[in-house]
Design a protein around this motif. Sequence first.
Motif, short mmCIF file in Angstrom:
data_model
loop_
_atom_site.label_atom_id
_atom_site.label_comp_id
_atom_site.label_asym_id
_atom_site.label_seq_id
_atom_site.Cartn_x
_atom_site.Cartn_y
_atom_site.Cartn_z
N ASP A 38 -6.20 -3.20 -24.00
CA ASP A 38 -4.59 -3.81 -22.61
C ASP A 38 -3.62 -3.74 -23.42
O ASP A 38 -2.26 -3.71 -22.61
CB ASP A 38 -4.49 -4.12 -21.15
N ARG A 39 -3.87 -3.89 -24.94
CA ARG A 39 -3.03 -4.78 -25.85
C ARG A 39 -1.99 -3.90 -25.66
O ARG A 39 -2.66 -2.48 -25.95
CB ARG A 39 -3.40 -5.24 -26.47
N PRO A 40 -0.74 -4.00 -26.04
CA PRO A 40 0.25 -3.36 -25.75
C PRO A 40 0.19 -2.65 -27.45
O PRO A 40 0.02 -3.45 -28.09
CB PRO A 40 1.73 -3.79 -26.20
N ARG A 75 7.39 -8.20 -30.63
CA ARG A 75 6.31 -7.85 -29.11
C ARG A 75 5.06 -8.79 -30.01
O ARG A 75 5.07 -9.03 -31.37
CB ARG A 75 6.07 -6.75 -29.90
N TRP A 76 3.98 -8.28 -29.47
CA TRP A 76 2.37 -9.38 -29.40
C TRP A 76 1.77 -8.59 -30.94
O TRP A 76 1.53 -9.72 -31.61
CB TRP A 76 1.52 -9.27 -29.21
#
Lengths: 492, 501
Positions: free
Chosen positions: A140-142, A218-219
């Motif tokens: 699910d990680r972007p 972002r991540w």
Amino acid sequence: MMTEGTYPYGFGGVSVWCDQLIRGMPGYDFHLVSLVASQAEPAVWSLPDNVVSMVRVPLWGPQPAAPAVSWRGGLPLRLLRQLIDALLDSSADAQRRFGYVLRELFDYSSQHGSLSAGLASDKAVRLLSNSWQERWPDSDRPAPTLHDAVAAMQLLDHSLRPLSYAPVLADIGHAVTNGLGVLPALTAKWRYGMPVLVTEHGIYLREQYLLNRRSPYRWPVKALYLRFMRHLCAVGYHEAAAITPGNVYNRRWEERLGAEPSRIRTVYNGVDPAAFPALTGEPEVPTISWVGRIDPIKDLETLLRAFALVHQRMPEARLRLFGSPPKGREPYLQSCRALAADLGIGEVATFEGRVENIRDAYDAGRIVVLSSVSEGFPYSLIEAMTCGRTCVATDVGGVTEAIGDTGLVVPPRNPERMARACLTLLRDAGLRRRLGAAARARALEHFTVDGAINTFDEIYSFLGSGHPLPMAHPEPDTGVLSGDLPRSQTAG
Amino acid sequence: MSALALPARWPHRAYPMSDGPGQPLMAGAHAEDSQPRDVEALCEQFALVCESAVDSLEIASALEFEGWSDQAVRERYGASDVFTLAEEMYLRVQRQPAEPEPLPDPWQASKVRPALHGLLYGLPTVCFPAAAGLLTGPSVLGVLVIALLTSWAMSQALAYLGYVRLGQTDSVQAARLLRAGMLAGLAGVMLALAVAAAALPARIPAIIFGAGVGAYMLGATVLIVLRGERLLLFVLAPGVLGAASFLLLGRPPQLQHAAWGALAATPLLALALAVVRTTRDAGLPALGRGRHARTAVAAGKLLAAAELRGALPSALFGLLAAGLLVFPVAAGLPGDRGTNTGALLVSLPLALSMGAAEWALVWFRRRTQRLLRTTWELRAFAIRARLVLLAALLQYLTAAVLLTIAVITVAAETRLVQLHWTALPQIAAYMALGGAMFLALLLQAFGSRIFPLVTCAAALAFEVAGRGLGVSVQLVTCTELLFVLAGYAALVLGSAVRHAC
């Protein structure tokens, strides 16, 4: 001496410390290398005479010796690939490979000039986005976009700018912080074999983690950049001949990141006893004094809530807060004032702004309170102790080490405990007198500027003569009252 | 024993103690009791941190920041220290990083601002015909050209420096710099005019008018950089309204002095308001804590040499842009009275269209930023970015043509000028110049500052060299400039790293 964002361009504890150290060691010549945000920042300290040179390394201005648009991006593909691999790989070996590639980058830069054209190039962006696509877990990680790749390479480019500056030749490279500030010391070590000394007041990496929690990136970018910082700090500890944290509490992080325990020496901050003679009287009204920058990290909310409780029990009590917000933090001051008004203590808790002589601020209170959620080894505490004022302080960083048994330590973010400790002291003049005298004695014994300077003099002479530090007298743990000590306190 | 050793006495914590002499303040709820009972509950409390943590150390930092110490986690959760607890939490919680808060979009400029800018650039043009009575005698054009060139160059450099300082979020320094820069720039314009007055047989009123142009340009630059556009409308009101009424009333001689007075009010107001505004913004900076006061140097140098070097391309570009705009007017057409009314007329819509250029620039920035966030392939990005570039250029040119048609129609209807079809090539040349200026601004905004300079300098040199050959030289030069800059922009702006901000 290498600084980042502090001396001589910023205010705050670390800058005070640098100034004290340099002025206290007139026998040494200092070359300053100062990492700053941009070329245009004005210096706010006047330099002592024994600072013989100063190099300013702007991280965000135009790139050093900027070549025109370079379509090929001089940096070899191999180096870029190694750098990206070391940052995306989570195996134990990645750390070592990062150190290796850092040195290669420096070697390349000393022959071919700035790394910027290579790091912030389409080629590097393509490599990073390809590597990301290969390794990205299908979770699910972007997923990273092109924008993330560009942002990440930009961050690396700016962070690695210090590698493109000529190393300073001296006998010892003393980095006053880990992280980016250690880069100029590393280049000098690699070029001239200069021993590196790393002093840390707070833990650089921990601050990076906290800063990046509100990162605009972002991540994927955040993950890559923090990995970079983690590797860099570990390299800093690994390459250092000696590490001098400002308190014992910080050792936990240093050892966690692989610092060799035998190279770590805690050196406490010190104050000049002549500037803080013992205070003789006490204010008529039972007053609590607070001194510092008006900043969220000082957690004034807890202090105000605690004081509201004190005020319920002791309506004649007053709270006086001395200090001003740094630029950009004015809204925090406003929110604190609003909170004080909401708590009904707007009249009795007063924001006094800066004082000309900081000793007056300690004189203003029967006790001095520190409510911070994060501290290294706070000057305000040891200054108050030197004046003979008893403190109530939160259990963060080196606070317990500073106070010892001469004041009361309470958990952070806990208004009830803080209020109770304040009331205990405000109600008992005998206890205040006893603890105040003990605090002054403790400060004079352990936290004087001369003591700190002598220690560094000693460390400098050992490192300068090429010897490793003598095996430390194991840091003693005598007189421990509670069984709770940082794990480095094992007697040996 | 050296000072390396630790203090012999060890901390004594207040909280493991009993309540001591003070009574408990609050019955029941101690803070610890409100803290999570087990690690699962702790994970819930720290859910946001754990879900977006990059490793366990990030969680350890957050735990320590919330006041958890090794002792506290040992007592409460039986973990050996904060790090071990953080590792366990990292493993327990699935990564689900939140997207960062969208930043306030710096390119989300209101649509009003660029239009307002266009108006502010264009309105002063009205003042020139009203001042015709002042601008008589020999060498008037020479004086005007010198005034325009120097003040464009100075104000471009000043705007660059001001924006750089504001970009460092240093509004105090920016205000100080803008005020000093404005006065220095004004001194430069005055000096140039003084030299002109000595060298050319020009009359005093023309020199004063030139000084007024310089004062207005520099004051207006300061106000625009400090986002004081509304003030600037107020500044322009007397000059523009006075000049427009004077022209519409058919230049009655009895009102001539009143009109000149109105014209003079504008530069004086611009200077006065710029000084007031910068003085207000440059209040004394707040310094840090008291103990530093003695060692601290109050303020740094006003301007670093590197910054000044950085402003040089802007100054040169201002000079060249003004040259390209003004030269055809000044050079005149063969057989004409000296001035070129067609050129003078088109320079109004061209100035107005700079508002459209700003708008198109912002549009381009926003579209390419969105593109960066939705693209994974460099090649795809390059192609799409070039299409966006083409669209932005077409937007600008459409706006410029529409503005030109509108201005010419109004001018023809009110019989201010008579225009022939022969003016068409000249108008086309100015449209191409407008497009080229838009691209040059765009390139500069993306950090490419040298190429537009070199090409504009070459173009101006061509026009000067071919001045005897009529409008065709201007048309060819400007069209070529447009194409060369468009090609270069397509090359440079297709690169993703150029769009980092």
